[in-house]
Design an enzyme around this catalytic site. Structure first.
Site, PDB file in Angstrom:
ATOM      1  CE  LYS A  75       4.038   3.568   8.974  1.00  0.00           C
ATOM      2  NZ  LYS A  75       2.743   3.909   9.560  1.00  0.00           N
ATOM      3  N   GLY A  90       3.698   6.982   3.842  1.00  0.00           N
ATOM      4  CA  GLY A  90       4.843   6.288   3.287  1.00  0.00           C
ATOM      5  C   GLY A  90       4.364   5.072   2.518  1.00  0.00           C
ATOM      6  CB  THR A  91       5.992   2.972   0.160  1.00  0.00           C
ATOM      7  OG1 THR A  91       6.018   4.227  -0.494  1.00  0.00           O
ATOM      8  CG2 THR A  91       5.549   1.906  -0.800  1.00  0.00           C
ATOM      9  CB  VAL A  92       2.997  -0.571   3.644  1.00  0.00           C
ATOM     10  CG1 VAL A  92       3.131  -1.822   4.485  1.00  0.00           C
ATOM     11  CG2 VAL A  92       2.600   0.602   4.508  1.00  0.00           C
ATOM     12  N   GLY A 129       0.491   5.168   1.204  1.00  0.00           N
ATOM     13  CA  GLY A 129      -0.379   6.139   1.852  1.00  0.00           C
ATOM     14  C   GLY A 129       0.309   7.470   1.958  1.00  0.00           C
ATOM     15  N   GLY A 130      -0.385   8.394   2.607  1.00  0.00           N
ATOM     16  CA  GLY A 130       0.212   9.705   2.805  1.00  0.00           C
ATOM     17  C   GLY A 130       1.485   9.605   3.616  1.00  0.00           C
ATOM     18  CG  ASP A 184      -5.593   9.230  11.879  1.00  0.00           C
ATOM     19  OD1 ASP A 184      -6.778   9.579  11.669  1.00  0.00           O
ATOM     20  OD2 ASP A 184      -4.753   9.115  10.978  1.00  0.00           O
ATOM     21  N   GLY A 216       0.835  -1.182   0.000  1.00  0.00           N
ATOM     22  CA  GLY A 216       0.000   0.000   0.000  1.00  0.00           C
ATOM     23  C   GLY A 216       0.868   1.228   0.000  1.00  0.00           C
TER      24      GLY A 216
END
Ligand SMILES: *[C@@H]1O[C@H](CO)[C@@H](O)[C@H](O)[C@H]1NC(C)=O
Ligand SMILES: *[C@@H]1O[C@H](CO)[C@@H](O)[C@H](O)[C@H]1NC(C)=O
Ligand SMILES: *[C@@H]1O[C@H](CO)[C@@H](O)[C@H](O)[C@H]1NC(C)=O
Ligand SMILES: *[C@@H]1O[C@H](CO)[C@@H](O)[C@H](O)[C@H]1NC(C)=O
Ligand SMILES: *[C@@H]1O[C@H](CO)[C@@H](O)[C@H](O)[C@H]1NC(C)=O
Ligand SMILES: *[C@@H]1O[C@H](CO)[C@@H](O)[C@H](O)[C@H]1NC(C)=O
Ligand SMILES: *[C@@H]1O[C@H](CO)[C@@H](O)[C@H](O)[C@H]1NC(C)=O
Ligand SMILES: *[C@@H]1O[C@H](CO)[C@@H](O)[C@H](O)[C@H]1NC(C)=O
Ligand SMILES: *[C@@H]1O[C@H](CO)[C@@H](O)[C@H](O)[C@H]1NC(C)=O
Ligand SMILES: *[C@@H]1O[C@H](CO)[C@@H](O)[C@H](O)[C@H]1NC(C)=O
Ligand SMILES: *[C@@H]1O[C@H](CO)[C@@H](O)[C@H](O)[C@H]1NC(C)=O
Ligand SMILES: *[C@@H]1O[C@H](CO)[C@@H](O)[C@H](O)[C@H]1NC(C)=O
Length: 739
Positions: free
Chosen positions: A440, A424-426, A421-422, A537, A419
């Site tokens: 991550k 970082g990259t997983v 996301g805002g 969050d 994935g």
């Protein structure tokens, strides 16, 4: 404890200025003057019309024949003009040829007078022929003649080499402005006619002529001309003599001409352009081209007149390899530096922690007093204890090497991306022991993400809970920290409810259990963990599900540790639109009730199967909380509940859960229940359900609906309107508040 809060707020690990840089493509001639002739660029001080060239010296007066599209210096064709002090002309070849039919000789001997332009040492005097000698006579600062000869013993065979057999060359001194080139023959071709009957001589820029024995001996006359480099300079005086009256403009400097008279200008190091023009010299953006030598291109920062490789905080530049390396703690210079920095950045503390952890493992126990003080001040001792896995600690955070992570992710292979996301990259990683992990990695160069990553290590190292994603370790050898988690197989709750996995196979039992697990986890974070933690969050996208659909709360990047003696913290408002507590948004005061609000929204999502913010809905119902509240008020809650979930047996529980969700989303934080109470109430729902199942004693559904509907209405009547007001506030939230 106060100190720590301050540090959070003042945490700017790396100040990265992305200098907006636009390359100014500027003309090289004076404004308003022709800048090209044919395909030759005209650069000032040269020009083709009055007022366009440097008027003090007619040398710079060029003419452009528009019909021929050819630039001329007097009558000599010009093929290149540069501001760097050189001019290329085309100089005709000189030859003498014998015609055996008429017994006559055809010849052309050329002379060039170039005024203030002079010959460059970049030229070679060249003669071609098999019965040939040639002279170059040059005049100017030193009058002299030189020459070379070429007599072929046998038919020349070599190609590309001008070494005496059919071709000879000699170098040319710089500084003369007049030359005459003349080839001669030894024998009038009486006995070497078998090779060729021509002799050629010419000046040519070194490297522009490749001798071809077969073709050139026959046909060189057809070529007619070769490029010759001439030097130019301004005036006759040196920089010292002209002082400040030189014509070099901004960001450039004067230097004495290599040819001995006059001077030239050049841009400062790190600038490029025409130094004779106003604003001609422009800063080079080294980072956007390959002109920098930073080993990680993204660390390159352009500066006026140069660049630097800017390492993230905690890293230092190795000047040999131009790469970022973890700071060597033993360096005394570094220790002095940290004492000032320690007080301001907790992120730095963490890098220090991990570094000192590595150090501890290596049995280097050279603790400094300063560090110790600082740890105690911030509960760092405890953190240290946990990080190092000493004692009865249940959290064992491993330190991974960069090499290990690279191997695990197959060199950050794109196919391994789980994935993006805002934050970082997983990546999916496979460790040497074949266990699967999620890795991550923050986006490079975003310091706020590095901050959040480090925050996440700090928070997660405090938690050991079966419903919290486990942090297995971190890697700090890289430019951006990498976090290694246990791998959760079945995606996020968001995906299950609304997204790609929208199979809706989540029954009410599943949903209730997930709600209980999340509520239990948050209750644990708020009260049972060693330092209270606010997640900040909570949303369905941050709740992962494993293969048994057990909930795992993830993403602690925004979470905050609450010092023991504090109830709430003043922070920068952060969260996700739709889940953000309106009270927190308005006041900026963070407390555990903000998580309660977000949990209420998650519970509503579980109940309704709708997204927290749904743009398809009419304005009033866009926000799920609002929609829920008004539906309850108007006694049509059943319309809101996900049809696949409700049946006549679970209606009571669902209405009860809906009531809890509404309680959670009350406008006034004080009025919301504590997470502990919510977890207990939800748990009670499940227990009574089980009991009823066993007793086989179901109340009439109709009756329940009637009873509960009224009850909810009277309890929540006032809430629904206040909730709506709060939603209005949320709606005006800047989109940036979401992530
Ligand atoms: C300029 O144009 C001429 C023909 O018009 C061509 O022979 C020459 O190679 C060109 N020079 C450059 C540098 O493009
Ligand atoms: C002129 O010479 C410079 C330096 O050799 C070169 O970079 C440039 O391309 C040349 N321009 C033309 C029009 O031939
Ligand atoms: C340009 O060149 C053409 C052909 O060589 C010649 O006829 C003409 O007179 C030249 N024009 C100028 C302005 O020198
Ligand atoms: C520049 O040179 C051209 C030809 O070489 C000449 O006709 C013209 O008069 C010169 N211009 C000036 C201002 O001397
Ligand atoms: C000499 O040159 C002229 C003009 O270029 C040409 O007409 C003549 O044929 C040449 N003669 C020889 C012997 O090459
Ligand atoms: C050219 O000269 C040679 C010897 O000098 C002579 O034998 C030959 O007849 C002459 N040819 C012509 C066409 O004059
Ligand atoms: C070079 O020759 C030119 C012309 O023949 C003459 O005017 C000049 O004085 C000479 N220069 C030197 C340094 O001898
Ligand atoms: C070569 O021929 C020319 C006339 O064509 C003559 O003046 C000269 O003396 C000859 N030179 C030799 C070495 O024969
Ligand atoms: C040579 O340069 C000097 C000084 O700049 C100038 O006075 C003179 O006119 C120039 N000569 C020519 C032929 O342009
Ligand atoms: C030199 O370059 C810098 C950066 O491009 C610019 O800000 C400055 O004005 C320039 N100086 C002059 C004298 O043009
Ligand atoms: C820089 O890197 C090189 C090669 O890895 C290493 O030999 C050298 O010791 C490093 N220098 C510093 C100052 O760390
Ligand atoms: C690298 O060079 C910079 C400036 O030249 C210096 O400040 C820094 O200490 C050097 N770093 C190392 C590791 O030698």
């Amino acid at each position: 404890m106060k100190v720590k809060v301050k540090m959070h707020e003042g945490m700017f690990l790396v100040a990265i200025f992305s200098l907006a840089y636009t390359q100014l493509v500027k003309g090289q001639s004076l404004p308003g003057c022709p800048s090209t002739c044919g395909n030759v660029t005209i650069e000032y001080p040269f020009g083709t019309s009055p007022d366009c060239y440097y008027a003090e010296d007619d040398t710079f007066n060029l003419t452009c024949n528009e019909t021929e599209k050819q630039l001329f210096f007097r009558n000599i064709p010009v093929i290149n003009v540069t501001h760097s002090g050189e001019l290329r002309i085309l100089a005709d070849i000189s030859y003498t040829c014998y015609d055996s039919q008429t017994n006559s000789t055809n010849w052309s001997y050329n002379t060039f007078g170039m005024g203030n332009l002079t010959l460059s040492v970049k030229n070679m005097f060249t003669a071609v022929g098999c019965d040939t000698y040639a002279f170059l006579s040059t005049y100017g600062v030193r009058n002299y003649s030189s020459g070379c000869m070429s007599v072929c013993g046998s038919a020349p065979e070599t190609n590309g080499e001008c070494s005496g057999n059919g071709c000879c060359q000699t170098s040319v001194p710089r500084g003369n402005n007049y030359f005459r080139v003349r080839p001669y023959t030894f024998t009038n071709y009486s006995d070497v006619q078998r090779y060729n009957n021509c002799s050629y001589a010419f000046l040519v820029e070194n490297g522009s002529f490749n001798f071809d024995a077969v073709e050139d001996l026959k046909n060189l006359r057809d070529v007619t001309s070769f490029p010759v480099v001439l030097d130019w300079s301004i005036g006759k005086q040196t920089c010292k003599q002209v002082g400040n009256t030189h014509i070099c403009r901004g960001n450039s400097t004067c230097f004495d001409s290599i040819r001995g008279t006059g001077y030239n200008c050049k841009c400062f190091e790190g600038f490029e352009g025409n130094p004779y023009l106003l604003d001609g010299c422009q800063d080079i953006d080294e980072c956007s081209s390959i002109r920098h030598n930073c080993s990680y291109p993204k660390t390159c920062r352009n500066m006026v007149g140069g660049f630097e490789c800017k390492c993230p905080s905690g890293f230092d530049l190795n000047n040999t390899t131009m790469s970022c390396e973890v700071i060597d703690k033993q360096d005394p210079k570094y220790l002095g530096w940290t004492t000032t920095l320690l007080g301001t950045t907790i992120g730095f503390l963490l890098i220090l922690l991990c570094v000192s952890f590595i150090q501890q493992r290596m049995k280097h126990r050279k603790d400094t007093k300063i560090r110790h003080q600082f740890f105690e001040q911030n509960g760092g001792d405890m953190l240290m204890q946990r990080l190092s896995g000493a004692g009865q600690s249940n959290v064992d955070v491993k330190i991974f090497t960069e090499e290990g992570i690279k191997t695990a992710t197959n060199g950050y292979d794109e196919s391994r991306i789980l994935g993006e996301g805002g934050q970082g990259t997983v990546y999916k990683g496979i460790l040497p022991d074949n266990s699967i992990v999620a890795i991550k990695k923050a986006h490079l160069g975003d310091c706020s993400q590095v901050e959040q990553f480090i925050n996440e290590v700090l928070v997660l190292s405090q938690i050991n809970h079966r419903n919290v994603v486990k942090l297995l370790g971190c890697c700090l050898e890289t430019e951006v920290p990498l976090l290694v988690y246990e791998f959760i197989t079945s995606g996020t709750l968001f995906d299950h409810l609304h997204g790609s996995m929208c199979d809706s196979s989540l029954t009410w039992e599943h949903r209730l259990r997930i709600a209980i697990e999340v509520a239990g986890t948050l209750a644990y974070l708020h009260s049972s963990a060693s330092i209270p933690i606010i997640h900040r969050d909570v949303k369905t996208a941050n709740i992962l599900l494993d293969e048994n659909l057990t909930a795992k709360v993830a993403d602690f990047g925004a979470s905050r540790l609450i010092p023991m003696d504090k109830e709430e913290l003043a922070t920068k408002v952060q969260g996700t639109l739709g889940y953000l507590d309106p009270e927190y948004y308005n006041t900026g005061l963070l407390n555990e009730k903000s998580d309660v609000y977000s949990f209420g929204v998650v519970l509503m999502e579980l109940l309704s199967g709708r997204k927290a913010l749904c743009s398809e809905q009419p304005q009033q119902s866009k926000h799920l909380v609002n929609y829920f509240a008004s539906a309850t008020k108007e006694n049509r809650l059943h319309e809101v509940i996900d049809g696949q979930v409700m049946n006549k047996y679970n209606q009571r529980e669902i209405y009860e859960a809906a009531r809890i969700a509404l309680e959670c989303t009350r406008l006034i934080g004080e009025e919301r229940p504590r997470m502990k109470e919510i977890a207990a109430e939800l748990e009670a729902l499940r227990v009574t359900k089980t009991k009823r199942k066993w007793s086989g004693n179901y109340p009439e559904p109709k009756e329940i609906e009637h009873l509960l509907g009224v009850e909810i209405l009277s309890a929540q009547g006032e809430t629904s309107s206040t909730v709506y007001d709060s939603i209005k506030n949320v709606r005006i939230l800047d989109i940036e508040a979401g992530r």
